[in-house]
Design a protein around this motif. Structure first.
Motif, PDB file in Angstrom:
ATOM      1  N   ASP A 137       0.837  -1.198   0.000  1.00 44.64           N
ATOM      2  CA  ASP A 137       0.000   0.000   0.000  1.00 44.64           C
ATOM      3  C   ASP A 137       0.871   1.246   0.000  1.00 44.64           C
ATOM      4  N   PHE A 138       0.817   2.010  -1.082  1.00 44.88           N
ATOM      5  CA  PHE A 138       1.698   3.174  -1.240  1.00 44.88           C
ATOM      6  C   PHE A 138       1.264   4.381  -0.413  1.00 44.88           C
ATOM      7  N   THR A 139       0.115   4.301   0.258  1.00 44.26           N
ATOM      8  CA  THR A 139      -0.355   5.447   1.055  1.00 44.26           C
ATOM      9  C   THR A 139       0.463   5.655   2.332  1.00 44.26           C
ATOM     10  N   ILE A 140       1.470   4.799   2.584  1.00 42.95           N
ATOM     11  CA  ILE A 140       2.357   5.003   3.743  1.00 42.95           C
ATOM     12  C   ILE A 140       3.241   6.232   3.535  1.00 42.95           C
ATOM     13  N   PHE A 141       3.361   6.693   2.278  1.00 43.23           N
ATOM     14  CA  PHE A 141       4.185   7.879   2.015  1.00 43.23           C
ATOM     15  C   PHE A 141       3.395   9.139   2.354  1.00 43.23           C
ATOM     16  N   PRO A 142       4.018  10.088   3.060  1.00 42.96           N
ATOM     17  CA  PRO A 142       3.302  11.287   3.503  1.00 42.96           C
ATOM     18  C   PRO A 142       2.861  12.203   2.358  1.00 42.96           C
ATOM     19  N   GLU A 143       3.465  12.055   1.169  1.00 42.27           N
ATOM     20  CA  GLU A 143       3.096  12.907   0.030  1.00 42.27           C
ATOM     21  C   GLU A 143       1.709  12.582  -0.509  1.00 42.27           C
TER      22      GLU A 143
END
Length: 195
Positions: A137-143
């Motif tokens: 899940d790429f939503t772990i990145f704050p951007e």
């Protein structure tokens, strides 16, 4: 005159990690010390994805990497997968230089620690000193703004080094702050010799 920008992780590498690797591994020359070459971020796109979904994937990957991704197209048609020739099937970004160091710092200091029940990453390398990491899940990145995400995507992260073997690559990544699982690193490291 403004000072040249040096990423924090690169500064740590040049000021401390090189010296520590020379001491630990007995390199005769600074240029023998393994270093990072590039980081490649890669993601797949469903064959039934519409133009909006493809645009969203490109935007999100661009936000994570800090540069525009390249879309990959299928080389041939596969009817079982509803795939046409020339259809967009993925996107990737290759990071080098300061962008690579900045991304790795954000991955190690911000993104990975936000994963729920995080117990470290696998310490297995590819046999040539390079490391591959899969994120579901790429939503772990704050951007990434979660409200704008219609469909979550996975992300493959490939870290290429000049290390000649896995042991060198693992030590370099560990000193850079890669959170390897403790049980695996103990198994991967050679057992101390009895006196």
């Amino acid at each position: 005159m403004s000072e040249k920008y040096t990423p924090a992780l690169k500064k740590l590498y040049t000021e401390q990690i090189i010296a520590e690797l020379v001491k630990n591994r007995g390199y005769k020359n600074r240029h023998e010390v393994p270093k990072l070459v590039k980081i490649v971020l890669n993601t797949g796109i469903d064959s039934d994805a519409d133009k909006n979904q493809i645009t969203d994937v490109g935007r999100d990957l661009g936000l994570i990497a800090g540069q525009k991704p390249v879309f990959t197209k299928s080389k041939k048609a596969v009817s079982n997968f509803k795939l046409r020739q020339g259809q967009i099937v993925g996107a990737f970004v290759t990071l080098r230089g300061n962008a690579m160091w900045d991304f790795l710092y954000r991955l190690l200091a911000v993104a990975l620690p936000t994963i729920r029940d995080f117990r470290g990453v696998s310490s297995k390398l590819d046999g040539q000193g390079n490391y591959n990491l899969g994120i579901t899940d790429f939503t772990i990145f704050p951007e990434i703004t979660v409200e704008n995400v219609k469909k979550t995507m996975g992300l493959d992260i490939s870290i290429n080094t000049t290390a000649t073997n896995d042991e060198e690559g693992r030590e370099l990544l560990k000193l850079l702050g890669m959170p390897f699982r403790r049980s695996e690193t103990a198994a991967a490291a050679p057992a101390p010799k009895a006196a």
